[in-house]
Design an enzyme around this catalytic site. Structure first.
Site, short mmCIF file in Angstrom:
data_model
loop_
_atom_site.label_atom_id
_atom_site.label_comp_id
_atom_site.label_asym_id
_atom_site.label_seq_id
_atom_site.Cartn_x
_atom_site.Cartn_y
_atom_site.Cartn_z
N ARG A 153 0.91 -1.23 0.09
CA ARG A 153 -0.02 -0.17 -0.08
C ARG A 153 0.93 1.21 -0.02
NH1 ARG A 153 -3.72 2.28 4.86
NH2 ARG A 153 -1.84 3.34 5.17
N TRP A 166 -11.90 11.80 9.13
CA TRP A 166 -10.60 11.42 9.10
C TRP A 166 -10.46 10.02 8.75
CZ3 TRP A 166 -7.69 7.42 11.49
CH2 TRP A 166 -6.36 7.28 11.50
N HIS A 207 -9.30 6.43 2.66
CA HIS A 207 -9.79 6.71 4.00
C HIS A 207 -10.85 7.54 4.14
CE1 HIS A 207 -8.45 6.77 8.48
NE2 HIS A 207 -8.05 5.54 8.08
N GLU A 209 -8.96 1.76 -1.64
CA GLU A 209 -9.70 1.37 -0.34
C GLU A 209 -10.57 2.63 0.14
OE1 GLU A 209 -6.87 -0.20 2.19
OE2 GLU A 209 -8.14 0.55 4.17
N GLU A 228 -13.35 -1.77 6.77
CA GLU A 228 -12.58 -2.18 8.03
C GLU A 228 -13.33 -1.57 9.05
OE1 GLU A 228 -9.10 0.11 6.96
OE2 GLU A 228 -9.58 1.68 8.23
N TYR A 274 -3.54 11.49 6.31
CA TYR A 274 -3.40 10.16 6.48
C TYR A 274 -2.48 9.29 5.76
CZ TYR A 274 -4.72 5.27 6.62
OH TYR A 274 -4.73 3.82 7.04
N ARG A 310 -13.51 -5.72 3.73
CA ARG A 310 -12.19 -5.60 4.72
C ARG A 310 -12.58 -5.88 5.91
NH1 ARG A 310 -7.70 -3.87 4.22
NH2 ARG A 310 -7.79 -2.10 5.48
N GLU A 361 -4.06 -7.56 5.23
CA GLU A 361 -3.34 -6.34 5.69
C GLU A 361 -2.15 -6.75 6.75
OE1 GLU A 361 -5.39 -2.87 6.74
OE2 GLU A 361 -3.50 -1.91 6.74
N ASP A 371 -5.39 3.75 -0.11
CA ASP A 371 -6.25 3.87 1.04
C ASP A 371 -6.70 5.51 1.07
OD1 ASP A 371 -8.25 4.06 3.02
OD2 ASP A 371 -6.82 2.97 4.63
O1 KDG Z 1 -7.57 2.95 13.88
C1 KDG Z 1 -7.83 3.16 12.62
C2 KDG Z 1 -6.81 2.49 11.83
O2 KDG Z 1 -6.85 1.27 11.93
C3 KDG Z 1 -7.03 2.81 10.41
O3 KDG Z 1 -6.77 4.26 10.17
C4 KDG Z 1 -6.00 2.12 9.38
O4 KDG Z 1 -7.10 2.49 7.51
C5 KDG Z 1 -6.27 1.82 8.00
C6 KDG Z 1 -6.03 0.82 7.11
O5 KDG Z 1 -6.25 0.61 6.21
O6 KDG Z 1 -5.16 0.06 7.80
MG MG Z 2 -7.88 1.58 5.66
#
Ligand code: KDG
Ligand code: MG
Length: 400
Positions: free
Chosen positions: A147, A400, A212, A236, A262, A159, A283, A337, A210
């Site tokens: 990644r 975020w 995010h 992602e 996630e 991020y 995920r 991951e 990602d």
């Molecule tokens: O606690 C938040 C993280 O686990 C996250 O920001 C990590 O997005 C993430 C990732 O894809 O690992």
């Molecule tokens: Mg992520």
């Protein structure tokens, strides 16, 4: 096999972890990860105050019945706190079953469906040059999937960019860090990063990214389209996925594969995404989406629609999680991951899983093959920490 004791262990060997330990009448115990980054003590209390009293005296072999008892019996369903608590119980019971039958958990899930689990690592840099260097470090370590995240010119921080460390850790002690965001700067920049990475590393390396949860559907569609020439393994969390329908719009515009989930806690959070084939990878994790038992149901639904699993595995998920995830992973077809934990975390949680040539294996120890050194753990007391928050340049709160 009666459950006679259970306790929650909260420790902070570099970062906070919540671990559930369930003990049976014959002395066999099992572990489950219950870590919910930034809100850890809510799950610890849910377990200690509400769940553990219900577990004592129950037959540890009845994993599915205990899952249903905790899910249906609470009346208040789903949500990250409830589902992380149920996940920890479920994972610990699979650990106990494996130990009782003297078999690694993956053997109880149908056995290995492949020889190892493809994993991806996190490479990041303050700028493109640093990101290129970080990717080449991961290639040297043997990773086949990486990644890539980079700082964005014009934004002081963003991020996914570590502070020169192998293990990216976003949670901050005491007060949340404030990031600043601008979608235009980001959208104009990310294709340049991947153009450069493809030039440098050729077509075969799996590259992931990602977003995010930061874009709107039409912005995400634009990004997916502009990244098409660079053949990402996945893009992602392009948008916050509360509105599953929004992926229809993204999907209409781009062939870049999409990965989401996630932050999901149950099969209902991704039912539409999977059934309409709006995503390519789901995920959800063993730790936040109901344990091994529930993740198997999600993977079963996903398999029908050719959606693969690619579970979250950042460092805020403990080695107990990583062990459980790898047993599950070996029994299905997917990617995982893998962010390495610090040495102090690994010392607190000795484990049988291993990494070699971009693949991982859970090992063949009975159960999950992971333990907790409780005396050592007690030397690392909990410290309140928060995930960052994010504001647009004009101060508006953003995801975020
Ligand atoms: O606690 C938040 C993280 O686990 C996250 O920001 C990590 O997005 C993430 C990732 O894809 O690992
Ligand atoms: Mg992520």
């Amino acid at each position: 096999m009666k459950i006679v004791d259970a306790k929650v262990i909260v420790c902070s060997p570099g970062r906070n972890f919540v671990t559930l330990k369930i003990v049976t009448e014959d002395g066999i115990y099992g572990l489950g990860d219950a870590t919910l980054n930034g809100r850890e003590l809510a799950v610890a209390s849910y377990l200690s105050d509400h769940v553990i009293p219900l577990l004592i005296g129950r037959d540890a072999r009845r994993i599915e019945d205990i899952w249903q008892y905790l899910y249906k019996g609470a009346y208040w369903r789903r949500g990250p706190v409830t589902m992380s608590a149920i996940s920890a119980v479920d994972t610990a019971l699979w650990d106990i079953k494996g130990k009782a039958l003297n078999a690694p958990v993956y053997q109880l899930l149908g056995g290995a469906s492949r020889d190892g689990v493809l994993v991806y690592g996190h490479a990041s840099g303050q700028d493109i040059e640093e990101a290129v260097k970080a990717v080449s470090d991961y290639v040297r370590l043997g990773y086949k999937a990486i990644r890539a995240q980079s700082g964005i010119p014009g934004l002081p921080s963003t991020y996914g960019v570590g502070r020169g460390k192998m293990y990216y850790e976003p949670a901050e002690k005491d007060a949340p860090l404030e990031n600043v965001w601008n979608s235009e700067l980001y959208l104009n920049f990310v294709p340049q990063l991947f153009e450069r990475l493809r030039k440098e590393f050729g077509p075969d390396l799996h590259l992931l990214h990602d977003a995010h949860h930061r874009l709107t559907p039409i912005e995400a569609a634009r990004l997916g389209k502009e990244l098409e020439p660079y053949h990402l393994f996945w893009l992602e969390d392009p948008v916050p996925a509360e509105l599953q329908e929004s992926f229809r719009l993204i999907r209409q515009h781009t062939t870049t594969p999409l990965a989401v989930g996630e932050v999901f806690n149950s099969i209902y959070d991704c039912q539409q995404l999977i059934q309409e084939q709006l995503i390519d990878y789901i995920r959800t994790t063993v730790v936040h989406a109901g344990g091994i038992s529930h993740l198997r149901k999600i993977a079963g639904l996903a398999e029908l629609y050719l959606v693969r699993t690619g579970s979250h595995g950042a460092t805020d998920l403990s080695p107990v999680y990583m062990a459980a995830a790898l047993h599950f992973d070996l029994s299905v077809h997917n990617i995982q991951e893998y962010m390495r934990h610090t040495e102090e975390t690994d010392r607190v949680f000795p484990h049988a899983y291993s990494f070699s040539e971009g693949m991982m294996h859970p090992g063949d120890a009975p159960g999950l093959g992971v333990d907790i050194e409780e005396t050592l753990a007690s030397k690392y007391p909990y410290r309140r920490a928060y995930l960052p928050i994010n504001r647009k340049l004009d101060g508006t709160m953003h995801n975020w």
